[in-house]
Design an enzyme around this catalytic site. Structure first.
Site, PDB file in Angstrom:
ATOM      1  N   HIS A   1      -4.215 -22.607   6.018  1.00 18.23           N
ATOM      2  CA  HIS A   1      -4.133 -21.971   4.687  1.00 18.23           C
ATOM      3  C   HIS A   1      -2.710 -22.107   4.159  1.00 18.23           C
ATOM      4  O   HIS A   1      -1.783 -21.557   4.755  1.00 18.23           O
ATOM      5  CB  HIS A   1      -4.510 -20.491   4.780  1.00 18.23           C
ATOM      6  CG  HIS A   1      -5.920 -20.283   5.226  1.00 18.23           C
ATOM      7  ND1 HIS A   1      -6.984 -20.231   4.354  1.00 18.23           N
ATOM      8  CD2 HIS A   1      -6.447 -20.167   6.467  1.00 18.23           C
ATOM      9  CE1 HIS A   1      -8.107 -20.082   5.042  1.00 18.23           C
ATOM     10  NE2 HIS A   1      -7.810 -20.038   6.330  1.00 18.23           N
TER      11      HIS A   1
ATOM     12  N   LYS B   1     -16.113 -27.236   2.620  1.00 23.69           N
ATOM     13  CA  LYS B   1     -16.096 -26.018   3.426  1.00 23.69           C
ATOM     14  C   LYS B   1     -17.216 -25.074   3.029  1.00 23.69           C
ATOM     15  O   LYS B   1     -17.353 -24.712   1.853  1.00 23.69           O
ATOM     16  CB  LYS B   1     -14.741 -25.311   3.222  1.00 23.69           C
ATOM     17  CG  LYS B   1     -14.603 -23.964   3.912  1.00 23.69           C
ATOM     18  CD  LYS B   1     -14.461 -24.109   5.415  1.00 23.69           C
ATOM     19  CE  LYS B   1     -14.446 -22.753   6.102  1.00 23.69           C
ATOM     20  NZ  LYS B   1     -13.158 -22.382   6.629  1.00 23.69           N
TER      21      LYS B   1
ATOM     22  N   HIS C   1      -0.433 -13.672   4.824  1.00 23.04           N
ATOM     23  CA  HIS C   1      -0.587 -12.569   3.859  1.00 23.04           C
ATOM     24  C   HIS C   1       0.719 -11.794   3.900  1.00 23.04           C
ATOM     25  O   HIS C   1       1.294 -11.625   4.988  1.00 23.04           O
ATOM     26  CB  HIS C   1      -1.714 -11.624   4.277  1.00 23.04           C
ATOM     27  CG  HIS C   1      -3.084 -12.232   4.237  1.00 23.04           C
ATOM     28  ND1 HIS C   1      -3.834 -12.320   3.079  1.00 23.04           N
ATOM     29  CD2 HIS C   1      -3.844 -12.783   5.206  1.00 23.04           C
ATOM     30  CE1 HIS C   1      -5.001 -12.896   3.354  1.00 23.04           C
ATOM     31  NE2 HIS C   1      -5.028 -13.194   4.641  1.00 23.04           N
TER      32      HIS C   1
ATOM     33  N   HIS D   1      -7.108 -27.008  10.351  1.00 25.99           N
ATOM     34  CA  HIS D   1      -7.561 -25.830   9.557  1.00 25.99           C
ATOM     35  C   HIS D   1      -6.327 -24.998   9.226  1.00 25.99           C
ATOM     36  O   HIS D   1      -5.773 -24.324  10.090  1.00 25.99           O
ATOM     37  CB  HIS D   1      -8.564 -24.988  10.358  1.00 25.99           C
ATOM     38  CG  HIS D   1      -9.047 -23.771   9.620  1.00 25.99           C
ATOM     39  ND1 HIS D   1     -10.380 -23.454   9.503  1.00 25.99           N
ATOM     40  CD2 HIS D   1      -8.391 -22.793   8.952  1.00 25.99           C
ATOM     41  CE1 HIS D   1     -10.510 -22.342   8.805  1.00 25.99           C
ATOM     42  NE2 HIS D   1      -9.309 -21.906   8.465  1.00 25.99           N
TER      43      HIS D   1
ATOM     44  N   HIS E   1     -12.657 -22.597  13.873  1.00 21.20           N
ATOM     45  CA  HIS E   1     -12.117 -21.432  14.586  1.00 21.20           C
ATOM     46  C   HIS E   1     -13.165 -20.703  15.423  1.00 21.20           C
ATOM     47  O   HIS E   1     -13.457 -19.540  15.197  1.00 21.20           O
ATOM     48  CB  HIS E   1     -11.389 -20.460  13.649  1.00 21.20           C
ATOM     49  CG  HIS E   1     -12.082 -20.172  12.338  1.00 21.20           C
ATOM     50  ND1 HIS E   1     -13.389 -19.809  12.246  1.00 21.20           N
ATOM     51  CD2 HIS E   1     -11.609 -20.179  11.072  1.00 21.20           C
ATOM     52  CE1 HIS E   1     -13.699 -19.612  10.979  1.00 21.20           C
ATOM     53  NE2 HIS E   1     -12.637 -19.837  10.246  1.00 21.20           N
TER      54      HIS E   1
ATOM     55  N   ASP F   1      -5.637 -22.187  11.715  1.00 21.88           N
ATOM     56  CA  ASP F   1      -6.058 -21.108  10.821  1.00 21.88           C
ATOM     57  C   ASP F   1      -4.866 -20.207  10.483  1.00 21.88           C
ATOM     58  O   ASP F   1      -5.038 -19.007  10.261  1.00 21.88           O
ATOM     59  CB  ASP F   1      -7.212 -20.294  11.432  1.00 21.88           C
ATOM     60  CG  ASP F   1      -7.937 -19.460  10.381  1.00 21.88           C
ATOM     61  OD1 ASP F   1      -7.692 -19.657   9.176  1.00 21.88           O
ATOM     62  OD2 ASP F   1      -8.732 -18.598  10.789  1.00 21.88           O
TER      63      ASP F   1
ATOM     64  N   HIS G   1     -17.334 -21.858   8.174  1.00 18.67           N
ATOM     65  CA  HIS G   1     -16.923 -20.537   8.644  1.00 18.67           C
ATOM     66  C   HIS G   1     -18.173 -19.935   9.260  1.00 18.67           C
ATOM     67  O   HIS G   1     -19.067 -19.483   8.554  1.00 18.67           O
ATOM     68  CB  HIS G   1     -16.382 -19.670   7.502  1.00 18.67           C
ATOM     69  CG  HIS G   1     -15.884 -18.348   8.005  1.00 18.67           C
ATOM     70  ND1 HIS G   1     -14.545 -18.036   8.100  1.00 18.67           N
ATOM     71  CD2 HIS G   1     -16.554 -17.278   8.512  1.00 18.67           C
ATOM     72  CE1 HIS G   1     -14.411 -16.839   8.636  1.00 18.67           C
ATOM     73  NE2 HIS G   1     -15.614 -16.354   8.884  1.00 18.67           N
TER      74      HIS G   1
END
Ligand code: NCD
Ligand code: ZN
Length: 346
Positions: free
Chosen positions: A15, A99, A251, A13, A174, A247, A136
């Site tokens: 990003h 997902k 940012h 998992h 997660h 995860d 999620h």
């Protein structure tokens, strides 16, 4: 000197984002990980097989020369998703999961699912062909306390869905609670759960006590200490139901250190060292290969990586960059708040 050697790990998992951020964070993962399940919550999201093929090409184009990495693509489920496109995605071999984001649950989830009834034909097709659903697992009802949203999701969404479609292969992504740990334990071969690095390290006090720490804020939010301990026990148990999904969610600092800060911890850089530290603390270094390298491929029906990585425990602590530099701005690397001595050496 203590050393451990394990098959090259995978991240189930992750990003990676897109554009300049993708370019900045991809090497942080590819340095240690062979493959990753790449989250599709871009703007706009990765909804179709064509979207996934295009995103995969952008990832491969951003990979620095000399680095090997295989992105395992994921489709973002919407109420308009076409079961035939999902089947074609599965057949392509490039897409390894779909997902489910409950609409509004997390970063870029507004195109997610409001009414599970509307995606039932897609889920039935996935159950038929064996394509896993990644969830999620949080309800979005504003009346449900944010610390209870995972447990309520299990009772009101996940369990009814699994009773309706027992053949659906499903990953609880997660997990952050003892309820999540317990549900995954009882689910049988069609159910697995990923656990992040940071949820093994922080509880909600880390976020809120002594001043608010935006870099520890992620979704699902870290819970109270008993849940962290349950996650540690699960991850180090040797059970094939649990495996690593970092995860890692970059940012830029300007959006984390903000009146309405974004959710996400960036752990790609130091995850393997942190996990070795945690597994050693739990007296379970021998279980790290299962958690990070073997259980994930077994669930996703992929081979374990043949290359190995080695970690060495050295007297001097690891030193990581405090921030990764991207053209969009700096991204703070997860700081566990204690020294870590497990160096990835090869
Ligand atoms: C993720 C992100 O930033 O995309 N954030 C996070 O806190 N984990 C989204 C997600 O996986 O929930
Ligand atoms: Zn995520």
């Amino acid at each position: 000197m203590q050393t451990i050697t394990l098959p090259r790990p995978d991240d189930w998992h992750l990003h990676l984002r897109d554009g300049t951020m993708l370019k900045a964070v991809l090497p942080e993962t590819a340095r240690h990980f062979a493959r990753a399940i790449v989250m599709p919550n871009l703007v706009p999201p990765v909804v179709t097989l064509a979207d996934a093929v295009a995103y995969r090409s952008r990832i491969m184009a951003a990979l620095p020369a000399g680095m090997a990495f295989e992105p395992l693509m994921v489709l973002y489920l919407t109420e308009g998703t076409d079961p035939a496109d999902v089947a074609a995605a599965h057949t392509s071999g490039l897409v390894k999961a779909v997902k489910l984001y409950p609409a509004g649950a997390t970063t870029n989830s507004h195109s997610g699912v409001q009414d599970l009834g509307k995606v039932m034909p897609v889920l039935e097709k996935m159950a038929e062909i064996g394509l896993p659903l990644c969830t999620h697992g949080e309800v979005t009802d504003p009346a449900v306390d944010i610390f209870d949203r995972e447990a309520v999701f299990i009772d009101t969404v996940l369990d009814p869905l699994r009773r309706r479609l027992p053949d659906l292969r499903l990953v609880m992504e997660h997990i952050t609670t003892e309820e999540g740990v317990a549900y995954a334990a009882e689910g049988g071969a069609n159910l697995a759960a990923t656990i992040t690095t940071h949820h093994l390290i922080i509880n909600r006090n880390h976020i809120l006590a002594g001043g608010i720490k935006p870099h520890y804020y992620c979704l699902p939010v870290a819970k109270r200490e008993k849940h962290r301990l349950a996650l540690r026990k699960a991850a180090t148990s040797g059970s094939p139901r649990y495996f690593l999904g970092t995860d890692s969610a970059p940012h830029v600092d300007a959006l984390k250190e903000h009146a309405c800060g974004c959710a996400g911890c960036f752990t790609a850089t130091n995850t393997m060292s942190l996990l070795a530290h945690v597994f050693e603390e739990e007296g379970a270094l021998d279980q790290l290969a299962g958690f990070a390298s073997r259980n994930g491929p077994a669930f996703y029906r992929l081979p374990v990586n043949r290359e190995m990585i080695r970690l060495e425990k050295r007297p001097e602590p690891c030193v990581w960059p405090e921030k990764i530099v991207s053209e969009a701005g700096p991204v703070t690397v997860f700081n566990p708040g204690f020294p870590v001595h497990w160096h990835v050496v090869a």
